[in-house]
Design a protein around this motif. Structure first.
Motif, short mmCIF file in Angstrom:
data_model
loop_
_atom_site.label_atom_id
_atom_site.label_comp_id
_atom_site.label_asym_id
_atom_site.label_seq_id
_atom_site.Cartn_x
_atom_site.Cartn_y
_atom_site.Cartn_z
N GLU A 95 0.77 -1.21 -0.01
CA GLU A 95 0.11 0.01 0.18
C GLU A 95 0.95 1.35 -0.12
O GLU A 95 1.36 1.68 0.98
CB GLU A 95 -0.77 -0.07 1.07
CG GLU A 95 -1.98 -1.07 1.41
CD GLU A 95 -2.56 -1.29 2.52
OE1 GLU A 95 -2.23 -0.43 3.50
OE2 GLU A 95 -3.13 -2.45 2.78
N PRO A 96 1.19 1.75 -1.26
CA PRO A 96 0.76 1.35 -2.62
C PRO A 96 1.59 0.28 -2.91
O PRO A 96 2.75 -0.09 -2.43
CB PRO A 96 1.10 2.58 -3.30
CG PRO A 96 2.00 3.29 -2.69
CD PRO A 96 2.02 2.97 -1.11
N LEU A 97 0.96 -0.46 -3.76
CA LEU A 97 1.68 -1.79 -4.31
C LEU A 97 2.67 -1.02 -5.22
O LEU A 97 2.90 -0.54 -6.12
CB LEU A 97 0.84 -2.53 -5.27
CG LEU A 97 1.35 -3.49 -6.14
CD1 LEU A 97 1.49 -4.77 -4.97
CD2 LEU A 97 0.22 -4.38 -7.15
N GLU A 98 4.12 -1.69 -4.98
CA GLU A 98 5.13 -1.22 -5.70
C GLU A 98 6.05 -2.24 -5.75
O GLU A 98 6.46 -2.87 -4.72
CB GLU A 98 6.09 -0.04 -5.07
CG GLU A 98 7.30 0.25 -5.82
CD GLU A 98 7.84 1.53 -5.19
OE1 GLU A 98 7.58 2.34 -4.30
OE2 GLU A 98 9.09 2.12 -5.91
N VAL A 99 6.52 -2.74 -6.91
CA VAL A 99 7.29 -4.02 -7.11
C VAL A 99 8.66 -3.70 -8.06
O VAL A 99 8.42 -3.21 -8.84
CB VAL A 99 6.49 -5.09 -7.97
CG1 VAL A 99 7.16 -6.16 -8.37
CG2 VAL A 99 5.38 -5.58 -7.23
N LEU A 100 9.64 -4.10 -7.45
CA LEU A 100 10.94 -3.86 -7.91
C LEU A 100 11.58 -5.39 -8.52
O LEU A 100 11.35 -6.27 -8.11
CB LEU A 100 11.89 -3.77 -6.74
CG LEU A 100 11.41 -2.68 -5.90
CD1 LEU A 100 12.55 -2.23 -4.72
CD2 LEU A 100 11.13 -1.40 -6.51
N SER A 101 12.06 -5.21 -9.78
CA SER A 101 12.86 -6.05 -10.50
C SER A 101 14.26 -6.08 -9.98
O SER A 101 14.93 -5.16 -10.21
CB SER A 101 12.68 -5.98 -12.02
OG SER A 101 11.38 -6.38 -12.46
N LEU A 102 14.80 -7.31 -9.42
CA LEU A 102 16.02 -7.22 -8.89
C LEU A 102 16.86 -8.04 -10.02
O LEU A 102 16.48 -8.60 -10.91
CB LEU A 102 16.03 -8.15 -7.50
CG LEU A 102 14.98 -7.56 -6.51
CD1 LEU A 102 15.21 -8.34 -5.23
CD2 LEU A 102 15.77 -6.14 -6.08
N PRO A 103 18.33 -7.68 -9.80
CA PRO A 103 19.12 -8.46 -10.70
C PRO A 103 19.21 -9.95 -10.61
O PRO A 103 19.11 -10.49 -9.43
CB PRO A 103 20.40 -7.95 -10.32
CG PRO A 103 20.31 -6.94 -9.65
CD PRO A 103 19.04 -6.87 -8.79
N VAL A 104 19.22 -10.67 -12.10
CA VAL A 104 19.02 -12.09 -11.86
C VAL A 104 20.58 -12.61 -11.95
O VAL A 104 21.22 -12.22 -13.02
CB VAL A 104 18.36 -12.64 -12.88
CG1 VAL A 104 18.36 -14.18 -13.14
CG2 VAL A 104 16.99 -12.25 -12.44
N PRO A 105 21.35 -13.35 -11.08
CA PRO A 105 22.62 -13.83 -11.31
C PRO A 105 22.65 -14.56 -12.56
O PRO A 105 21.64 -15.18 -12.91
CB PRO A 105 23.00 -14.83 -10.13
CG PRO A 105 21.97 -14.37 -9.24
CD PRO A 105 20.74 -13.89 -9.97
N PRO A 106 23.67 -14.33 -13.46
CA PRO A 106 23.75 -14.75 -14.90
C PRO A 106 23.82 -16.45 -14.91
O PRO A 106 23.21 -16.92 -16.03
CB PRO A 106 25.21 -14.31 -15.30
CG PRO A 106 26.06 -13.99 -14.15
CD PRO A 106 25.06 -13.54 -13.05
#
Lengths: 311, 311
Positions: free
Chosen positions: A158-169
């Motif tokens: 609240e509020p909806l907040e989504v983060l994209s995190l790094p993906v290990p290769p």
């Protein structure tokens, strides 16, 4: 523009050991397939569901795919009709985000079919709403990675907040689904309502440490951070031979972490490289097999693409 | 090698709003100064403490500087004597890490004086031990940034693992210390022993979001993550005009965040750039001044160096 589209939305591993209710990642398979077709009439109609063993409602107001697609149509003021055929290709009550994959497939398909009026990230709230209405709680830890791919953090609801995190290769995932059923409701009922400040600080420290490790690609730190002392000790009781499988997985070379997938009973392991994860997955599966417990094992890279068009 | 050395160890802002007990940063000033000198005899003797208004024990087994230096000497098997003169240049009971700065100054000085037998990071546990014995709890959220500089996260206490996080290039800090005293003990007694799972998840989400924002230098996300709904509502009662100051600080241009420094009563703001922080600091101080409450305002970059040799 075609009048019909077929899409795939992936299964997901939520919680990811150190991020209860807010962390998750997508895998390449299994996942749900869904065909959306323009029709006369208005709103969403679910014309068929295959592979659900008759368990899901075809009432579009009770099914995550139908709800999320309908909410989307209302938002963009689309007055036409959409027919949905849903092909459930993943197990129910497994902890692999089955309802979330349907929700994402529904809203993704309709957005693509109608020429992409909204961007991918804007679809999130419709999928969350699908989860909320169909399942009683608007969790985003499965729909976020299913929709956006990769590893996602629900920074806030609240509020909806989504983060994209790094993906290990070179990160691979094994998901082992034993043939026992755990209802999300039962699994949630086992959760403590309160935790000590000390446990809360530990949980936050591990999650924050894991996020840092993703940015610096520090596999050792990831492993030291993938710890859950709050939920796992409760839910482990629902999963056959959990601690034996955990120990075996974490002892297998190259393994970065292990835990319960979502609310279980599926378990997952992360490892550096395909060879390492294949070996770890085999070891995990072997423990169930020798006890005569059947299980499905899924091996996959972290899926960074999210849903995709199949036709 | 010289027989005497003079060092400085900086004040710190612990908790940093979203990281109760585990997050902190160092500022350029104020801080403690300390002279360490080789002598005959053995172990640490505190020969003088200035600026402490007579409050600190000169017994080296009760003072954080003496304890941390002594523990260090035992570790490296140094049999000679060390005389310490401590110059307290920062307020007590302020929430700015006074005891931690002394601990860091003590162990840093002795390590440098003896030709640096251990590296900086290895000194951490001695400083933590100083805090533990002198203050009753071995918190690392002040000693870690004072010793390592920058922004630090205590990923875990058992075992102790501290991460150095990226420091945004243009981040400045204002610390406002009102002339009221809050004992760390009183401030800790106000803390809830337990929190709801929901609050715990929110806390972890904000902290993890803040860590992510540091890596991506996302000032907007930092601001949305610098939230404390657990501790701040309790401790705000100990600080005069807290909410008025908070609102004014967060309304000032370029401000990234605001909160209680450590256990208070000092408050801090973070801002993007010197001009922005100077303005915010002035606004914060003005609110106390017009009520006739005296206060000290410290404006500084984030100190990325930690302790330093002065002579």
């Amino acid at each position: 523009m075609a009048d019909s589209i077929k899409v795939f939305a992936p299964a997901t591993v939520a919680n990811l050991t150190c991020g209860f209710d807010i962390l998750g990642l997508a895998i390449n398979g299994p996942g749900d397939e869904l065909v959306a077709k323009k029709t006369s009439g208005s709103g969403v109609t679910i014309v068929s569901i295959e592979g659900d063993e008759g368990r899901l409602s075809k009432d579009a107001s009770k099914n995550t795919a139908g709800i999320s697609a309908n909410q989307f149509l209302q938002e963009i003021d689309y007055s036409g009709g959409i027919e949905i055929s849903l092909y459930k290709k993943m197990p129910f009550g497994s902890g692999m985000g089955s309802s979330a994959a349907s929700a994402v497939a529904g809203v993704f398909a309709v957005n693509e079919l109608l020429g992409r009026p909204l961007n991918q990230r804007e679809l999130l709230r419709f999928a969350v709403e699908g989860e909320r209405i169909a399942c009683g709680s608007g969790h985003a830890d499965n729909v976020a990675p299913s929709l956006l791919g990769g590893i996602t953090l629900v920074k806030s609801y609240e509020p909806l907040e989504v983060l994209s995190l790094p993906v290990p290769p070179n990160m691979y995932v094994a998901v082992l689904h034993p043939a026992v059923e755990v209802s999300t409701g039962d699994a949630r009922a086992m959760l403590p309502k309160e935790v000590t400040m000390k446990a809360s600080v530990k949980y936050a420290g591990n999650l924050a440490g894991f996020v840092s490790a993703l940015y610096t690609n520090d596999l050792g730190l990831m492993r030291r951070a993938l710890i859950d002392e709050i939920v796992e000790p409760k839910r482990a009781a629902l999963i056959p031979h959990f601690y034996e499988i955990k120990e075996a997985a974490l002892s297998s070379e190259g393994v970065i972490g292990f835990g319960i997938s979502g609310s279980g009973p599926a378990m997952f392991a992360l490892a550096d490289g395909l060879e390492a994860i294949a070996k770890a997955g085999g070891v995990m599966e072997g423990i169930l097999k020798k006890r005569g417990i059947s299980a499905n094992l899924y091996i996959s890279e972290v899926n960074t693409a999210g849903p995709k068009i199949l036709d």
